[in-house]
Design an enzyme around this catalytic site. Structure first.
Site, PDB file in Angstrom:
ATOM      1  N   ASP A   8      -4.828   0.889  -4.629  1.00 51.06           N
ATOM      2  CA  ASP A   8      -3.975   1.966  -4.978  1.00 51.06           C
ATOM      3  C   ASP A   8      -4.610   3.350  -5.393  1.00 51.06           C
ATOM      4  OD1 ASP A   8      -2.148  -0.085  -4.842  1.00 51.06           O
ATOM      5  OD2 ASP A   8      -1.328  -0.080  -6.722  1.00 51.06           O
ATOM      6  N   LYS A 106       2.971  -2.412  -1.057  1.00 49.84           N
ATOM      7  CA  LYS A 106       3.643  -3.218  -2.305  1.00 49.84           C
ATOM      8  C   LYS A 106       4.698  -2.124  -3.120  1.00 49.84           C
ATOM      9  CE  LYS A 106      -0.241  -2.557  -5.298  1.00 49.84           C
ATOM     10  NZ  LYS A 106       0.484  -2.060  -6.629  1.00 49.84           N
ATOM     11  N   CYS A 151      -2.584  -2.899 -11.876  1.00 54.23           N
ATOM     12  CA  CYS A 151      -2.750  -3.296 -10.379  1.00 54.23           C
ATOM     13  C   CYS A 151      -4.005  -3.899 -10.087  1.00 54.23           C
ATOM     14  CB  CYS A 151      -2.360  -2.184  -9.551  1.00 54.23           C
ATOM     15  SG  CYS A 151      -0.714  -1.836  -9.835  1.00 54.23           S
TER      16      CYS A 151
END
Length: 211
Positions: A8, A106, A151
């Site tokens: 990310d 995601k 994450c």
């Protein structure tokens, strides 16, 4: 085989973004240096629909940082971020995305959040990352990116639970620290789960001893 998982590193999680991780952009040059050392590099990308359940604006009267329960799962509410197709969802422009073999998106399901690169938070849907790593005979994963206490942490925890020898590259990550001490608590949780915390300076010697 070893794999690097870049989590990310997107505009909305960097300074100037909708949900900035403090000094999040500092991971970019570190990750760019690391990627050529690995035979396999994959990335995850938060990719939310506008009506995503994690957005505080979709819960009238609620503010970012509040916690609600959705379908039996605690959910921290966040500012609107990483909406599909928006500039905020794009990878940081300095990141060498040409070295990514594949990107796993995601947070696509509006009804459940997804911190881990492997599963959503309710573990109802897999991203395909585990299957891809298995197909490529990966046994060790090295995780970096944003954010250490969300994450990145959950990607490491799921990786360890799935049987990978899992390493967190600490200097190639930054944390949100929604509550003071969250990063240190996350690192302690990861160590207890069998994840090895290393720095990029340790990497050469670790990679020399590939299983």
């Amino acid at each position: 085989m070893d794999a690097l998982i870049v989590v990310d590193v997107q505009n909305d999680f960097c300074p100037g973004g909708a949900l900035p991780v403090p000094r999040g952009d500092e991971v970019v040059p570190v990750i760019n240096r690391l990627m050529p050392l690995f035979p396999l590099v994959v990335a995850t990308q938060d990719w939310h629909p506008p009506d995503h359940c994690s957005f505080a604006t979709n819960h009238p009267g609620k503010q970012p940082g509040e916690v609600v329960e959705l379908n039996g799962v605690p959910q921290i509410l966040w500012p609107v971020h990483c909406v599909q197709g928006t500039p905020g969802a794009e990878f940081h422009p300095g990141l060498n995305t040409q070295l990514f073999q594949v990107v796993f998106r995601k947070g696509i399901d509006p009804a459940v959040d997804s911190y881990s690169g492997f599963y959503d938070n309710a573990r109802r849907r897999a991203t395909g990352l585990h299957e891809y790593l298995q197909e490529n005979n990966v046994t060790r994963i090295f995780v970096c990116g944003l954010a250490t206490d969300y994450c990145v942490k959950w990607t490491c925890l799921d990786g360890a639970e799935l049987g990978y020898q899992t390493f967190l590259l600490e200097d190639a990550c930054r944390g949100v620290e929604l509550m003071p001490g969250d990063v240190e608590r996350s690192l302690r949780q990861l160590r207890e789960a069998g994840v090895t915390i290393v720095s990029s300076a340790d990497l050469s010697s670790i990679l020399e001893h590939r299983p």
